[in-house]
Design a protein around this motif. Structure first.
Motif, PDB file in Angstrom:
ATOM      1  N   GLU A 101       1.277   6.685  -6.679  1.00 37.43           N
ATOM      2  CA  GLU A 101       0.191   7.618  -6.967  1.00 37.43           C
ATOM      3  C   GLU A 101       0.669   9.068  -6.885  1.00 37.43           C
ATOM      4  N   ARG A 102       1.472   9.389  -5.877  1.00 44.60           N
ATOM      5  CA  ARG A 102       1.945  10.754  -5.701  1.00 44.60           C
ATOM      6  C   ARG A 102       2.896  11.176  -6.821  1.00 44.60           C
ATOM      7  N   LEU A 103       3.793  10.272  -7.217  1.00 46.18           N
ATOM      8  CA  LEU A 103       4.815  10.629  -8.202  1.00 46.18           C
ATOM      9  C   LEU A 103       4.287  10.635  -9.634  1.00 46.18           C
ATOM     10  N   LEU A 104       3.390   9.696  -9.967  1.00 45.42           N
ATOM     11  CA  LEU A 104       3.019   9.512 -11.365  1.00 45.42           C
ATOM     12  C   LEU A 104       1.516   9.617 -11.618  1.00 45.42           C
ATOM     13  N   ILE A 105       0.734   8.805 -10.926  1.00 44.55           N
ATOM     14  CA  ILE A 105      -0.676   8.657 -11.287  1.00 44.55           C
ATOM     15  C   ILE A 105      -1.464   9.936 -11.035  1.00 44.55           C
ATOM     16  N   SER A 106      -1.116  10.678  -9.998  1.00 44.07           N
ATOM     17  CA  SER A 106      -1.856  11.903  -9.690  1.00 44.07           C
ATOM     18  C   SER A 106      -1.798  12.921 -10.820  1.00 44.07           C
ATOM     19  N   ARG A 107      -0.825  12.810 -11.685  1.00 38.78           N
ATOM     20  CA  ARG A 107      -0.692  13.741 -12.810  1.00 38.78           C
ATOM     21  C   ARG A 107      -1.667  13.434 -13.942  1.00 38.78           C
ATOM     22  N   LEU A 108      -2.382  12.299 -13.841  1.00 34.14           N
ATOM     23  CA  LEU A 108      -3.223  11.849 -14.951  1.00 34.14           C
ATOM     24  C   LEU A 108      -4.718  11.969 -14.673  1.00 34.14           C
ATOM     25  N   TYR A 109      -5.089  12.494 -13.504  1.00 28.90           N
ATOM     26  CA  TYR A 109      -6.497  12.492 -13.125  1.00 28.90           C
ATOM     27  C   TYR A 109      -7.380  13.274 -14.102  1.00 28.90           C
ATOM     28  N   HIS A 110      -6.841  14.294 -14.726  1.00 30.46           N
ATOM     29  CA  HIS A 110      -7.658  15.133 -15.609  1.00 30.46           C
ATOM     30  C   HIS A 110      -7.479  14.781 -17.087  1.00 30.46           C
ATOM     31  N   ASN A 138      -8.810  17.646   2.921  1.00 27.95           N
ATOM     32  CA  ASN A 138      -7.622  17.508   2.069  1.00 27.95           C
ATOM     33  C   ASN A 138      -7.907  16.468   0.991  1.00 27.95           C
ATOM     34  N   VAL A 139      -8.393  16.919  -0.153  1.00 27.88           N
ATOM     35  CA  VAL A 139      -8.801  16.002  -1.223  1.00 27.88           C
ATOM     36  C   VAL A 139      -7.627  15.201  -1.783  1.00 27.88           C
ATOM     37  N   PRO A 140      -6.463  15.806  -2.089  1.00 27.68           N
ATOM     38  CA  PRO A 140      -5.339  14.997  -2.587  1.00 27.68           C
ATOM     39  C   PRO A 140      -4.946  13.864  -1.634  1.00 27.68           C
ATOM     40  N   LEU A 141      -4.928  14.156  -0.332  1.00 30.42           N
ATOM     41  CA  LEU A 141      -4.606  13.118   0.651  1.00 30.42           C
ATOM     42  C   LEU A 141      -5.668  12.025   0.641  1.00 30.42           C
ATOM     43  N   LEU A 142      -6.918  12.420   0.490  1.00 26.37           N
ATOM     44  CA  LEU A 142      -8.024  11.462   0.449  1.00 26.37           C
ATOM     45  C   LEU A 142      -7.882  10.530  -0.750  1.00 26.37           C
ATOM     46  N   LEU A 143      -7.559  11.090  -1.911  1.00 22.33           N
ATOM     47  CA  LEU A 143      -7.406  10.283  -3.117  1.00 22.33           C
ATOM     48  C   LEU A 143      -6.186   9.370  -3.026  1.00 22.33           C
ATOM     49  N   GLY A 166       0.819  -1.211   0.000  1.00 21.77           N
ATOM     50  CA  GLY A 166       0.000   0.000   0.000  1.00 21.77           C
ATOM     51  C   GLY A 166       0.849   1.256   0.000  1.00 21.77           C
ATOM     52  N   ILE A 167       1.952   1.255   0.777  1.00 21.47           N
ATOM     53  CA  ILE A 167       2.878   2.399   0.777  1.00 21.47           C
ATOM     54  C   ILE A 167       3.521   2.561  -0.595  1.00 21.47           C
ATOM     55  N   PHE A 168       3.896   1.433  -1.231  1.00 25.11           N
ATOM     56  CA  PHE A 168       4.414   1.479  -2.604  1.00 25.11           C
ATOM     57  C   PHE A 168       3.386   2.130  -3.532  1.00 25.11           C
ATOM     58  N   GLY A 169       2.120   1.765  -3.364  1.00 30.26           N
ATOM     59  CA  GLY A 169       1.069   2.353  -4.185  1.00 30.26           C
ATOM     60  C   GLY A 169       0.910   3.839  -3.947  1.00 30.26           C
ATOM     61  N   ILE A 170       1.015   4.256  -2.684  1.00 33.32           N
ATOM     62  CA  ILE A 170       0.901   5.683  -2.351  1.00 33.32           C
ATOM     63  C   ILE A 170       2.018   6.486  -3.019  1.00 33.32           C
ATOM     64  N   ILE A 171       3.236   5.966  -2.961  1.00 32.29           N
ATOM     65  CA  ILE A 171       4.367   6.644  -3.619  1.00 32.29           C
ATOM     66  C   ILE A 171       4.139   6.719  -5.124  1.00 32.29           C
TER      67      ILE A 171
END
Length: 295
Positions: free
Chosen positions: A88-97, A193-198, A81-86
């Motif tokens: 998401e923060r580094l790569l996946i969060s840039r693709l939400y839109h 904190n929406v980013p933290l929630l996602l 899960g921590i691997f997934g969080i990292i």
């Protein structure tokens, strides 16, 4: 001895048990996928690799640190899960839109990298993982023999799936999650904190995959391809249940596992394709899936 359509009762119930075991893994994995897609709009093709990572972490904890199954069941989902969080923060969060295709291509590429690293280090022959002594043996039922570990997998899968559904659908936290996907600006205006929630949501979906991997380790050999062999079927389950439908993923996962088990009894040649046949029929009749909502 009970006989149904020329099939012995022991053979029938044995295959239904195998189908229910498969359905347990389909339900947990498709639940994680449905959470990530339904709340983050990301098609997480890395899910199979994260499932494999959970199984490998269980094996590593046992062989390198001497930590058994119960510790692995707790620690492996947290670590993955921590691997997934990292991730998401580094790569996946840039693709939400962006379009879903970008997330699919990114996560597919990451899954190939992860599987390649494990394949290069451990090979593809598979590594054994012993089941816990507390769950050895089985129970003699009137119609079949039920191994304790298989019964445990079914029971814990049902509990985890229902608990996750209740949290998302019936609690304030779940309401925040759903609202954040519909209107993140409004939710953030209320001090959430929406980013933290996602990020936490993605980490939890990944942890579910790792949890399933630990459950699978004593049943199947631990190898780098175990997630790749399963993820296509799980995606079919999610599509049939309805993309993003939490309850649909759970019910469809268990139901299709049982259907697959029945098919192995009465028409074994179709057992590997019956889920995809059902998917085609469902998409023709209801393109949004059985529990999905039309856009």
């Amino acid at each position: 001895m009970l006989t149904i359509l020329g099939i012995s009762g022991n053979a029938l119930f044995g295959q239904l048990l195998i189908g229910l075991i498969n359905g347990s893994f389909y339900a947990i994995l498709s639940l994680g996928l449905a959470i990530i897609f339904g709340l983050l709009n990301i098609i997480n093709f890395t899910h199979g690799a994260q499932y494999m990572m959970g199984a490998f972490l269980a094996w590593m904890l046992l062989n390198y640190l001497g930590l058994g199954y119960w510790w692995a069941l707790l620690l492996a989902p947290i670590i993955v899960g921590i691997f997934g969080i990292i991730l998401e923060r580094l790569l996946i969060s840039r693709l939400y839109h962006l379009d879903h295709l970008y997330g699919l291509l990114l996560t597919f590429g990451i899954s190939l990298i992860v599987q390649g690293l494990f394949r290069n280090e451990y090979g593809v022959s598979g590594l054994p993982y012993a089941m816990p002594q507390e769950l050895a043996g089985g129970q003699k039922l009137p119609f079949m023999y039920l191994p304790n570990y298989r019964g445990w997998v079914i029971a814990v899968s049902i509990v985890v799936c229902l608990a996750t559904w209740l949290v998302i659908e019936k609690t304030k936290l779940g309401a925040y999650l759903r609202a954040a996907t519909e209107n993140p600006t409004l939710v953030q205006a209320f001090g959430i904190n929406v980013p933290l929630l996602l990020t936490t949501t993605y980490g939890f979906g990944v942890a579910l995959a790792a949890f399933a991997g630990v459950l699978a380790a004593p049943l199947y050999s631990v190898n780098p391809n175990m997630g790749a062999d399963l993820i296509i079927v799980v995606f079919a389950v999610v599509v049939i249940g309805g993309m993003g439908s939490i309850l649909g993923s759970i019910l469809t996962g268990f139901a299709l596992g049982l259907l697959e088990g029945l098919t192995k009894v009465f028409y074994p040649e179709a057992s590997s394709t019956v889920i995809f046949v059902v998917m085609i029929i469902v998409l023709l009749v209801k393109p949004a899936g059985l529990f999905g909502r039309s856009v």
